[in-house]
Design a protein around this motif. Sequence first.
Motif, PDB file in Angstrom:
ATOM      1  N   GLN A   1      46.028  75.001  69.020  1.00  0.00           N
ATOM      2  CA  GLN A   1      46.761  76.231  68.896  1.00  0.00           C
ATOM      3  C   GLN A   1      47.909  76.270  68.003  1.00  0.00           C
ATOM      4  N   GLY A   2      48.459  75.057  67.565  1.00  0.00           N
ATOM      5  CA  GLY A   2      49.419  74.976  66.428  1.00  0.00           C
ATOM      6  C   GLY A   2      48.928  75.718  65.035  1.00  0.00           C
ATOM      7  N   SER A   3      47.665  75.347  64.862  1.00  0.00           N
ATOM      8  CA  SER A   3      46.942  76.014  63.221  1.00  0.00           C
ATOM      9  C   SER A   3      46.538  77.285  63.775  1.00  0.00           C
ATOM     10  N   LEU A   4      45.666  77.374  64.842  1.00  0.00           N
ATOM     11  CA  LEU A   4      44.954  78.776  65.045  1.00  0.00           C
ATOM     12  C   LEU A   4      45.705  79.988  65.913  1.00  0.00           C
ATOM     13  N   GLY A   5      46.730  79.646  66.899  1.00  0.00           N
ATOM     14  CA  GLY A   5      47.472  80.630  67.593  1.00  0.00           C
ATOM     15  C   GLY A   5      46.518  80.649  68.935  1.00  0.00           C
ATOM     16  N   THR A   6      47.111  81.318  69.711  1.00  0.00           N
ATOM     17  CA  THR A   6      46.427  81.683  71.196  1.00  0.00           C
ATOM     18  C   THR A   6      45.125  82.265  70.847  1.00  0.00           C
ATOM     19  N   ARG A   7      44.966  83.345  70.249  1.00  0.00           N
ATOM     20  CA  ARG A   7      43.667  84.060  70.335  1.00  0.00           C
ATOM     21  C   ARG A   7      42.451  83.314  69.572  1.00  0.00           C
ATOM     22  N   GLY A   8      42.868  82.549  68.378  1.00  0.00           N
ATOM     23  CA  GLY A   8      42.203  81.897  67.758  1.00  0.00           C
ATOM     24  C   GLY A   8      41.554  80.596  68.424  1.00  0.00           C
ATOM     25  N   ALA A   9      42.461  79.884  69.161  1.00  0.00           N
ATOM     26  CA  ALA A   9      42.228  78.642  69.798  1.00  0.00           C
ATOM     27  C   ALA A   9      41.483  79.016  71.006  1.00  0.00           C
ATOM     28  N   SER A  10      41.499  80.233  71.707  1.00  0.00           N
ATOM     29  CA  SER A  10      40.685  80.617  72.623  1.00  0.00           C
ATOM     30  C   SER A  10      39.357  81.177  72.191  1.00  0.00           C
ATOM     31  N   PHE A  11      39.221  81.691  71.026  1.00  0.00           N
ATOM     32  CA  PHE A  11      38.083  82.197  70.510  1.00  0.00           C
ATOM     33  C   PHE A  11      36.886  80.872  70.282  1.00  0.00           C
ATOM     34  N   VAL A  12      37.439  79.985  70.032  1.00  0.00           N
ATOM     35  CA  VAL A  12      36.605  78.928  69.348  1.00  0.00           C
ATOM     36  C   VAL A  12      35.600  78.379  70.546  1.00  0.00           C
TER      37      VAL A  12
END
Length: 300
Positions: free
Chosen positions: A26-37
């Motif tokens: 989450q720290g590097s990708l943010g909420t949306r990016g960490a959810s997408f993976v």
Amino acid sequence: MELWIPITIAAAFMQNLRSALQKHLQGSLGTRGASFVRFGYGFPIAILYVLFLHLGAGQGLPDFSGAFFIWAVVGGLAQIFATMLLVHLFSLRNFAVGTAYSKTEPVQAALFGFLILGEKLTSGAVIAILVGVAGVMMISMARMPLSWRNMVAAMTSRTALIGIASGGIFGISAVAYRSASLALDGTGPIMSAAVTLACVTSFQTVFMLVWMAWKDKREIVQVLVTWRSSSLVGIAGILGSACWFTAMTLQQVAYVRALGQIELIFTFIASWFLFREKTNPMELAGCLLIVSGILGLLFW
């Protein structure tokens, strides 16, 4: 032992592993990016799983219907937003407590299952689920004096409401997935669950790619740059989802999700050993209540 029980325990373990990896990302990708993976790196595996069952194990493909696609889209969208709420929750409370807040899901799933699918529970199962919810409430109050005023404050706080909303939307997605899987004809529960998973994760991947391209294209770049750790989230997520979908095809959603609260045991272990987060005695007592609810669900 009924087959859905070990499948659900495996699903809970993989879900906890996926959530722990998402918290790390989450720290590097943010909420949306960490959810997408969870979806973007998982859907190719889901498709390969269907091909293996069809070409390798000789299982036939199901007959599709309009109801299947409607339920698949409803479940897919609900899971996306529930996942984003849960990932955001990790930034507000520690990993174990953040996960615990979302574990009101079995009660909400039971309600949705009753309203949408007409599924009924025994009185013993209802008591067991309520015991588990009491454990969640105890965890939410673990860091404040015990009183009715604090109980209301704890359950209406921002973090609690986000967690309860996450659990409720996960409950909707679970009922939608079971409805989608049961809408497939001409094949067994394992293939039905696999096809549902492949269709849903493919839709989720396309939906989130369009969303990220619209909001911030840099998120897509970050997801690609962190492919090593992100792919682990996808693998853990798709394996867990395959188990969830299969279990929910075999058994009522409320029972599967209630047993799935065993995830909290794995969560406290990860919180302590991986993130070095401290838990107090009341949080542990709440966890024991949740486990008691699980055992009651299995034996009543």
